[in-house]
Design a protein around this motif. Structure first.
Motif, PDB file in Angstrom:
ATOM      1  N   PRO A  16       0.800  -1.234   0.000  1.00 44.85           N
ATOM      2  CA  PRO A  16       0.000   0.000   0.000  1.00 44.85           C
ATOM      3  C   PRO A  16       0.828   1.277   0.000  1.00 44.85           C
ATOM      4  O   PRO A  16       0.460   2.260  -0.656  1.00 44.85           O
ATOM      5  N   VAL A  17       1.947   1.290   0.711  1.00 51.22           N
ATOM      6  CA  VAL A  17       2.801   2.489   0.738  1.00 51.22           C
ATOM      7  C   VAL A  17       3.371   2.756  -0.644  1.00 51.22           C
ATOM      8  O   VAL A  17       3.376   3.893  -1.129  1.00 51.22           O
ATOM      9  N   ALA A  18       3.863   1.700  -1.305  1.00 52.11           N
ATOM     10  CA  ALA A  18       4.456   1.864  -2.634  1.00 52.11           C
ATOM     11  C   ALA A  18       3.419   2.337  -3.646  1.00 52.11           C
ATOM     12  O   ALA A  18       3.697   3.217  -4.480  1.00 52.11           O
ATOM     13  N   LYS A  19       2.209   1.784  -3.597  1.00 48.20           N
ATOM     14  CA  LYS A  19       1.158   2.194  -4.541  1.00 48.20           C
ATOM     15  C   LYS A  19       0.787   3.653  -4.342  1.00 48.20           C
ATOM     16  O   LYS A  19       0.646   4.403  -5.314  1.00 48.20           O
ATOM     17  N   TRP A  20       0.635   4.051  -3.083  1.00 48.17           N
ATOM     18  CA  TRP A  20       0.274   5.442  -2.812  1.00 48.17           C
ATOM     19  C   TRP A  20       1.376   6.383  -3.289  1.00 48.17           C
ATOM     20  O   TRP A  20       1.092   7.426  -3.881  1.00 48.17           O
ATOM     21  N   ALA A  21       2.623   6.038  -3.025  1.00 52.27           N
ATOM     22  CA  ALA A  21       3.746   6.903  -3.407  1.00 52.27           C
ATOM     23  C   ALA A  21       3.855   7.029  -4.920  1.00 52.27           C
ATOM     24  O   ALA A  21       4.065   8.128  -5.450  1.00 52.27           O
ATOM     25  N   LEU A  22       3.699   5.920  -5.637  1.00 54.66           N
ATOM     26  CA  LEU A  22       3.799   5.965  -7.100  1.00 54.66           C
ATOM     27  C   LEU A  22       2.642   6.751  -7.706  1.00 54.66           C
ATOM     28  O   LEU A  22       2.797   7.374  -8.764  1.00 54.66           O
ATOM     29  N   ARG A  23       1.490   6.745  -7.043  1.00 57.00           N
ATOM     30  CA  ARG A  23       0.321   7.436  -7.583  1.00 57.00           C
ATOM     31  C   ARG A  23       0.382   8.939  -7.333  1.00 57.00           C
ATOM     32  O   ARG A  23      -0.055   9.732  -8.172  1.00 57.00           O
ATOM     33  N   HIS A  24       0.926   9.359  -6.190  1.00 59.37           N
ATOM     34  CA  HIS A  24       0.819  10.761  -5.795  1.00 59.37           C
ATOM     35  C   HIS A  24       2.115  11.559  -5.900  1.00 59.37           C
ATOM     36  O   HIS A  24       2.049  12.789  -5.926  1.00 59.37           O
ATOM     37  N   LEU A  25       3.267  10.898  -5.932  1.00 61.99           N
ATOM     38  CA  LEU A  25       4.539  11.618  -5.864  1.00 61.99           C
ATOM     39  C   LEU A  25       5.252  11.590  -7.208  1.00 61.99           C
ATOM     40  O   LEU A  25       5.382  10.531  -7.827  1.00 61.99           O
ATOM     41  N   LYS A  26       5.745  12.747  -7.632  1.00 62.29           N
ATOM     42  CA  LYS A  26       6.494  12.856  -8.881  1.00 62.29           C
ATOM     43  C   LYS A  26       7.992  12.801  -8.594  1.00 62.29           C
ATOM     44  O   LYS A  26       8.449  13.218  -7.539  1.00 62.29           O
ATOM     45  N   ASN A  27       8.735  12.295  -9.582  1.00 65.62           N
ATOM     46  CA  ASN A  27      10.197  12.230  -9.475  1.00 65.62           C
ATOM     47  C   ASN A  27      10.625  11.461  -8.228  1.00 65.62           C
ATOM     48  O   ASN A  27      11.519  11.882  -7.487  1.00 65.62           O
ATOM     49  N   LEU A  28       9.971  10.325  -7.988  1.00 68.09           N
ATOM     50  CA  LEU A  28      10.188   9.540  -6.775  1.00 68.09           C
ATOM     51  C   LEU A  28      11.469   8.723  -6.862  1.00 68.09           C
ATOM     52  O   LEU A  28      11.809   8.193  -7.926  1.00 68.09           O
ATOM     53  N   VAL A  29      12.161   8.607  -5.723  1.00 65.94           N
ATOM     54  CA  VAL A  29      13.341   7.752  -5.596  1.00 65.94           C
ATOM     55  C   VAL A  29      13.060   6.728  -4.499  1.00 65.94           C
ATOM     56  O   VAL A  29      12.619   7.100  -3.402  1.00 65.94           O
ATOM     57  N   ARG A  30      13.306   5.461  -4.794  1.00 66.14           N
ATOM     58  CA  ARG A  30      13.146   4.398  -3.792  1.00 66.14           C
ATOM     59  C   ARG A  30      14.529   3.886  -3.395  1.00 66.14           C
ATOM     60  O   ARG A  30      15.346   3.546  -4.251  1.00 66.14           O
ATOM     61  N   VAL A  31      14.766   3.820  -2.086  1.00 70.65           N
ATOM     62  CA  VAL A  31      16.054   3.367  -1.549  1.00 70.65           C
ATOM     63  C   VAL A  31      15.803   2.203  -0.596  1.00 70.65           C
ATOM     64  O   VAL A  31      14.955   2.303   0.297  1.00 70.65           O
ATOM     65  N   THR A  32      16.515   1.109  -0.800  1.00 69.26           N
ATOM     66  CA  THR A  32      16.418  -0.067   0.067  1.00 69.26           C
ATOM     67  C   THR A  32      17.811  -0.448   0.532  1.00 69.26           C
ATOM     68  O   THR A  32      18.728  -0.549  -0.296  1.00 69.26           O
ATOM     69  N   ILE A  33      17.971  -0.664   1.816  1.00 68.81           N
ATOM     70  CA  ILE A  33      19.256  -1.073   2.389  1.00 68.81           C
ATOM     71  C   ILE A  33      19.168  -2.564   2.726  1.00 68.81           C
ATOM     72  O   ILE A  33      18.301  -2.979   3.498  1.00 68.81           O
ATOM     73  N   GLY A  34      20.085  -3.342   2.149  1.00 65.93           N
ATOM     74  CA  GLY A  34      20.078  -4.786   2.383  1.00 65.93           C
ATOM     75  C   GLY A  34      18.919  -5.459   1.686  1.00 65.93           C
ATOM     76  O   GLY A  34      18.366  -4.955   0.703  1.00 65.93           O
ATOM     77  N   ILE A  35      18.519  -6.618   2.199  1.00 65.26           N
ATOM     78  CA  ILE A  35      17.386  -7.358   1.655  1.00 65.26           C
ATOM     79  C   ILE A  35      16.115  -6.783   2.265  1.00 65.26           C
ATOM     80  O   ILE A  35      16.037  -6.528   3.459  1.00 65.26           O
ATOM     81  N   GLN A  36      15.107  -6.621   1.422  1.00 63.30           N
ATOM     82  CA  GLN A  36      13.863  -6.007   1.853  1.00 63.30           C
ATOM     83  C   GLN A  36      13.145  -6.875   2.891  1.00 63.30           C
ATOM     84  O   GLN A  36      13.070  -8.094   2.756  1.00 63.30           O
TER      85      GLN A  36
END
Length: 585
Positions: free
Chosen positions: A306-326
């Motif tokens: 749900p967080v990823a869907k909301w962010a992709l729908r509402h935020l422009k020029n988004l950057v996703r950062v993951t440290i280690g294994i999700q």
């Protein structure tokens, strides 16, 4: 019938197609051409071809020799390509994964902030005073992204320095105090976590001129907010329900139209939908932050869809950062699974750990406030400095409990999911999952209270036969973080998604922890008296019927058994006052 009619009958349904005849070229047969003429013709052809090709080559200014391909010169990589390759290699070394367009290169040291991003000198001094010699992986990548005012969704293990990663760019972006209103909003799911962020923000904004505010009590909101909040404060740290309460007043006591920074800590918890969750509150708050140029950042230790869907729908020029294994636990925690047989076996296992020698401070997690109270009563007389924190305790009691645990006067703190997220207790040596976590996300956050900031930690999780449904997923997390688990746990059947959701919403019904017989409460006695009255009415109705009827007799016997169960149980005598006072001391 003549021959013509017979031919029609035989050929009925047959289609005749005429193929065009190929006109053969009139050539002399091969056999008639003498062998000598054949050879002459072939030689003439080869000579003609050779002459044509040689003439063509001569016209192009080339020699008659076969053409050789020249090796292509390899272009030297540009400076941008070299920088991109170095950044990719550096991310690989630090287990950093990024998604997005034109993601800035990660930092190698805090000195790069001054060179490349013109960080405030006073802010840099405050950052270095927090005890970080080098930036952690999440700080390496999140700081340059947010300093460029890009939207960010970051997922990093517990205790990896996420709070500093979002507060530093926020403070640097605001620069100085202004009376135009609140310009930054930081939200957290619990009051304890919000208060912890507020303390960290107060340290980082020291001598910068910026002013931070924390909403302590909603009852005092009308006196302390409104015009005063607009003129005095730049940064607001709070929980969503308190902010929405102020927005719903007439007129609204908060003005969020000037907010330039909108940050969610533990974003996956704030984005959960359903009863008693924050999603509706968050939607109202985000709509009130009407500034189109605001920078939005989500931080958490676990990733949810749900967080990823909301962010992709509402935020422009988004950057996703993951440290280690999700969605994995930190590798600095030694994780163990301990089979205790039954609910009573858990209490035996805890006392066995006490006998072996606990290294405080210790956190013990249970699934409900009632079980927290029961466990507290049991451990109170075992010679341990123990206390309990849950939602029923007053805010003053909770604050005192947390402070005493930080100071070391409390060795063992029994808590619910209330303390499972974000709380940073320095040096917690052991986490005990007395009740099995309902989800893998809950497990990751619980054991994340230890092993923080590079320190080693230990986590023990008790399980019974009733907990085997979620055992496979927890065992997989332990294996992914470098631990060892029995092979049979990894080969267990997967739980259906519907069943997993039900277990997450409604925990298992467990036996009471308490070994003593409890006196009945007022509500329980009322319920039993109501049931007793219903049974008496049904008995009267049945006795009016034929008593010799076997069905009626069996029903009456059952009702008598139920009445016997509803009788009040005998109370056990409480322990003497002397032992109680000694334990409290």
């Amino acid at each position: 019938m003549d021959e013509h009619d017979i031919f029609k009958l035989i050929t009925a349904g047959v289609r005749f197609t005429k193929k065009p005849k190929k006109v053969p070229q009139k050539l002399p047969p091969v056999a008639q051409i003498p062998q000598q003429q054949k050879q002459e013709k072939i030689e003439d052809k080869t000579e003609d071809d050779a002459e044509d090709t040689s003439e063509f080559r001569l016209l192009n200014g080339e020699a008659a020799a076969p053409k050789r391909k020249k090796p292509k010169k390899e272009k030297a990589p540009s400076a941008d390509e070299l920088a991109a390759n170095e950044a990719a290699e550096f991310r690989k070394q630090n287990n950093i994964t990024v998604l997005g367009k034109n993601v800035p290169a990660p930092l190698t040291s805090f000195e790069d902030l001054t060179k490349d991003y013109k960080l405030l000198p006073r802010l840099q001094q405050n950052v270095l005073s927090r005890g970080f010699a080098q930036p952690t992986p999440i700080q390496m990548q999140a700081l340059p992204v947010l300093l460029q005012r890009r939207a960010l969704m970051a997922c990093a293990p517990t205790g990896s320095g996420k709070t500093l990663a979002f507060l530093t760019p926020l403070i640097n972006g605001l620069r100085a105090h202004k009376t135009t209103g609140l310009r930054a909003l930081v939200l957290a799911p619990t009051r304890e976590l919000a208060q912890q962020i507020y303390r960290e923000c107060a340290e980082l904004t020291r001598e910068t001129g910026l002013r931070t505010h924390f909403i302590s009590k909603v009852s005092e909101a009308k006196q302390k907010h409104g015009t005063e909040c607009k003129q005095r404060y730049d940064i607001l740290v709070s929980t969503p329900n308190r902010v929405r309460f102020l927005l719903q007043q007439q007129p609204p006591l908060l003005d969020l139209s000037q907010v330039e920074w909108f940050v969610l800590d533990e974003a996956d918890r704030l984005m959960e939908e359903g009863q008693n969750n924050f999603k509706e509150q968050l939607d109202d708050i985000y709509a009130a932050c009407s500034n189109p140029g605001k920078c939005v950042a989500f931080f958490s230790a676990t990733y949810t869809v749900p967080v990823a869907k909301w962010a992709l729908r509402h935020l422009k020029n988004l950057v996703r950062v993951t440290i280690g294994i999700q969605n994995t636990a930190t590798d600095s925690v030694q994780q163990e699974l301990l089979f205790v047989g039954s609910e009573s076996g858990k209490l035996v296992a805890v006392r066995d750990l006490v006998r072996q020698g606990l290294q405080p401070p210790v956190l013990v997690f249970v699934q409900s406030k009632d079980r927290a109270k029961q466990l507290f009563e049991e451990l109170l007389y075992d010679g341990i400095n123990v206390d309990v924190i849950h939602a029923e305790r007053s805010q003053h009691q909770r604050d005192n409990c947390v402070r005493a645990f930080r100071e070391g006067s409390i060795w063992v703190l029994i808590c619910t999911e209330l303390m499972g997220r974000g709380i940073d207790f320095k040096g917690v040596n052991l986490v005990i999952n007395y009740d099995f976590p309902p989800t893998t996300i809950s497990y990751i956050h619980r054991i994340g209270r230890t092993g923080r900031a590079g320190r080693p930690g230990r986590a023990i999780t008790f399980f019974t036969q009733d907990d085997t449904a979620n055992l496979r997923s927890i065992a997989q997390i332990i294996k992914n973080s470098g631990g060892t688990v029995p092979e049979y746990m990894l080969q267990m059947k997967k739980v259906r998604k519907s069943e997993a959701k039900m277990r997450a919403k409604k925990p298992l019904d467990r036996e009471d922890i308490s070994t003593k017989i409890r006196p009945e409460g007022k509500e329980e006695s009322k319920q039993k008296s109501a049931k007793h009255k219903k049974i008496e009415k049904t008995e009267k109705v049945l006795k009016k019927r034929n008593i010799n009827d076997t069905a009626v007799g069996s029903k009456l016997k059952k009702l008598e058994k139920v009445k016997g169960d509803l009788k009040p149980q005998s109370k056990r005598k409480p322990m003497g006052k002397l032992k109680k006072t000694k334990a409290k001391q």
